[in-house]
Design an enzyme around this catalytic site. Sequence first.
Site, short mmCIF file in Angstrom:
data_model
loop_
_atom_site.label_atom_id
_atom_site.label_comp_id
_atom_site.label_asym_id
_atom_site.label_seq_id
_atom_site.Cartn_x
_atom_site.Cartn_y
_atom_site.Cartn_z
N LYS A 283 -0.61 8.72 9.45
CA LYS A 283 -1.72 7.73 9.33
C LYS A 283 -2.43 8.41 10.61
CE LYS A 283 -0.89 4.06 7.51
NZ LYS A 283 0.72 3.12 7.39
N ARG B 141 4.07 -2.99 -7.47
CA ARG B 141 5.19 -3.04 -6.59
C ARG B 141 6.27 -3.88 -6.14
NH1 ARG B 141 6.43 -2.54 -1.29
NH2 ARG B 141 7.84 -0.74 -0.92
N TYR C 163 -16.99 -24.46 -0.44
CA TYR C 163 -15.87 -24.71 -0.48
C TYR C 163 -14.98 -24.45 0.68
CZ TYR C 163 -11.94 -21.84 -2.91
OH TYR C 163 -10.55 -21.23 -2.49
N LYS D 13 -4.07 9.81 1.58
CA LYS D 13 -3.27 8.38 1.41
C LYS D 13 -4.22 7.10 0.75
CE LYS D 13 0.42 5.29 3.02
NZ LYS D 13 -0.11 4.35 2.95
N SER E 94 8.52 3.02 -0.31
CA SER E 94 7.71 2.98 0.07
C SER E 94 7.94 4.25 1.37
CB SER E 94 6.94 2.29 1.38
OG SER E 94 8.55 1.85 1.99
N CYS F 19 15.55 -21.22 27.41
CA CYS F 19 14.71 -20.88 25.64
C CYS F 19 13.48 -22.18 25.70
CB CYS F 19 15.95 -21.75 24.89
SG CYS F 19 15.16 -21.28 23.34
S1 IVH Z 1 3.81 8.94 -2.61
C1 IVH Z 1 7.92 7.78 -3.35
N1 IVH Z 1 1.56 9.23 -2.49
O1 IVH Z 1 1.12 4.33 -0.02
C2 IVH Z 1 6.29 8.02 -2.51
N2 IVH Z 1 1.48 6.96 -2.14
O2 IVH Z 1 3.33 3.77 2.18
C3 IVH Z 1 5.92 7.58 -3.76
N3 IVH Z 1 -0.01 5.29 -1.61
O3 IVH Z 1 3.70 3.01 -1.44
C4 IVH Z 1 4.16 7.09 -2.71
N4 IVH Z 1 -1.03 7.41 -1.59
O4 IVH Z 1 1.13 3.03 -2.72
C5 IVH Z 1 2.07 8.14 -2.39
N5 IVH Z 1 -0.83 10.23 -2.18
C6 IVH Z 1 0.07 8.88 -2.46
C7 IVH Z 1 -0.57 7.68 -1.28
C8 IVH Z 1 0.83 6.60 -1.63
C9 IVH Z 1 -1.04 5.88 -1.38
C10 IVH Z 1 0.96 4.33 -1.15
C11 IVH Z 1 2.29 4.02 -2.72
C12 IVH Z 1 3.39 3.88 -1.90
C13 IVH Z 1 2.65 3.54 -0.09
C14 IVH Z 1 3.55 3.53 0.62
#
Ligand code: IVH
Length: 725
Positions: free
Chosen positions: A326, A150, A47, A129, A93, A431
């Site tokens: 982060k 999403r 593959y 997160k 996000s 360029c």
């Molecule tokens: S809150 C309106 N809580 O992170 C805000 N997001 O970078 C809604 N994510 O699209 C998001 N853990 O997929 C929230 N404890 C957490 C999270 C979280 C992961 C992701 C989520 C979001 C992305 C944004």
Amino acid sequence: MTQTAKPVEDLTLSEAAEELAALAAEIAGHDRRYYAEDAPSVSDADYDALRLRNAALEAAFPELVRADSPSQSVGTAPSGAFAQVRHARPMLSLDNVFSDGDVRDFVASVRRFLNLSADDPLVFTAEPKIDGLSMSLRYERGALVTAATRGDGETGENVTANIRTIGEIPQRLPADAPEVVEVRGEVYMRRDDFLALNARMTEETGRTFANPRNFAAGSLRQKDPEVTRSRPLKFFAYAWGEASAPLAATQFDAVRRLGDWGFPVNPHMARCAGIEDMLERYRAIEAERASLPYDIDGVVYKVDRLDLQDRLGFRSRSPRWATAHKFPAEKATTILRAIEIQVGRTGALTPVARLEPVTVGGVVVTNATLHNEDYIRGIGNDGQPIREGRDIRVGDTVTVQRAGDVIPQVLDVVLDQRPAGSVPYVFPDTCPACGSHAVREEGEAVRRCTGGLICPAQAVERIRHFVSRNAFDIEGLGEKQIEFFFSNEKASQRIASPADIFTLKKRQEALPQTLDGSLERLEKVDGFGETSVRKLYAAIEERRRVPLHRFLFALGIRHIGETTAKRFARHYLSLAALRAGAGTAVPPQGKGDPGNAQWQELVAINGIGAVVARALVDFLAEAHNIEALDRLLEEVTPLDEEPVGEVSSPVVGKTVVFTGALERMSRDEAKAMAERLGAKVSGSVSKKTDLVVAGPGAGSKLKQAGELGIEVIDEDGWFVLVGQG
Ligand code: IVH
């Protein structure tokens, strides 16, 4: 295998095309057996060899890359395999912060927006997160009706059948749940499950996923839900979208309620009374990171009180009431093989590092940004030395950093490994695409090609921008296809500007029924074929009508990004109104000159400053832009924007001016609130003003309002007016 033994260099164009077609079909077959039927029929080596051969052929014959080439898809179900779902509320996000100082700034900005003093209590939640995929689960009358990814935040893919196979996700909610509720959270795979399954999969099929997140994503995008069922997917609920009744008064309690309904919620969520508490939680979660059974990439802070979340509201892509702190980025060292210069659609020359491939945090990195010429020389944006002044040279051993989804960047050089005889990099002053001078304006970090319309790189980038996802979103026009159409000499095939996209089909259909004519048909061109041409035409036809904000964004006017385009669109509502307004605006000609009325209207739009306004005015003043615009308008129709705001609000469509001191809210909040209610907020009083909200200390604006006979109310009056008194 269809692979011929012939070296790629020895192939003729038609041999290569033939082989690429065979490879596409063969690899698609393997993918189907692997992904959809979960019954792979080749060894890993075979593959991989097929894909490598395909890549080598495409590298040697870029003009032959097929729309259905395996290199053009990520190896799961093809996009389009799932129905689209429009989210009732956009899936946003989060903004990212990286340091303690950033967290302090975030908290300060929340306080400022809410007009809170330093000792007013303000509670946040802190939680991991999760590094997975966000998912929106819609329940109506207690039953799960749709599950959607999403996507671009507004529209996602309907993966309901697959989500139903995840045991952790309730199919039904208890009677106390609202009639309609969208529960949002993260689908993920545990690290141990990933390791075991990935090892088995590698052994059996030769297929390997880079990390649990990719494995989870691949498992969800299965056409056959039974394949998804066999993958140990998990879920954490942490947010919600539309809800027909409030869930609770605080974030913490709302999530607890999701837990009561049967959703898994993260046990590490905690309430924090202040910054020090938040940072302490961050460090505690970071310390636990390695022992958690799933991947996390930071800590999310959210304002706990939901009434405050409502007041804070959203920016274009992210809430003001939350941010992601982060974890530090992952780093690796490798060798810088070459520096290439890319030319963007506004002519900016960007240096890109071509690297000896290296794995950084589970992802193979071969390219990284070098930002700009000063950065390479060891000079920061402020003119001060960075990296203690060390420059970056081809051949150097460099450290590369990758943080989340951000483009990897070259951070530093390892000086004692610098090869003898290396020379400093000389940034080109012409360029690389068109040879025009590339100049750096006073105070600018970026060098730009001056070729404008004659620069092919800029033209190609403009077209790429035009068809990109948040602009016209035309599928089937990738980089390779655009290059093919752009560099094409044949009048029936050339796409030199956006309008040409929409005349392509007509030009093709006008080809004579002769041999020469039929040879020019796209279907006959290597790398296209009947199906891809038909799909391309369909994708183009679908975009003859687009929302005004997408249209504006697609034009690629300097400084006009998505958010700004939306602001213009929501203000003017139609392209005709925008042209009549911004197209006749005259900016200030000198000190004391306020510009004409159209200019003042332009800069009074919330969030629009003089630089952006001028970019639009300049664009509309350029004859060749108008020509291109009019040509485009012969083919496409920008749809008038719907006025935003709750129709029932008493201030819809009104122009409001806030002046003087406000006590119950900050100026930013006042603006955001008025706009949410459908009003326009202006910074100056004129005949067009409908209402002035004046606080203590109001001066000239209040006076002007009096002279013009405009209604004036105070802050309390405002709250009464909008029904929140
Ligand atoms: S809150 C309106 N809580 O992170 C805000 N997001 O970078 C809604 N994510 O699209 C998001 N853990 O997929 C929230 N404890 C957490 C999270 C979280 C992961 C992701 C989520 C979001 C992305 C944004």
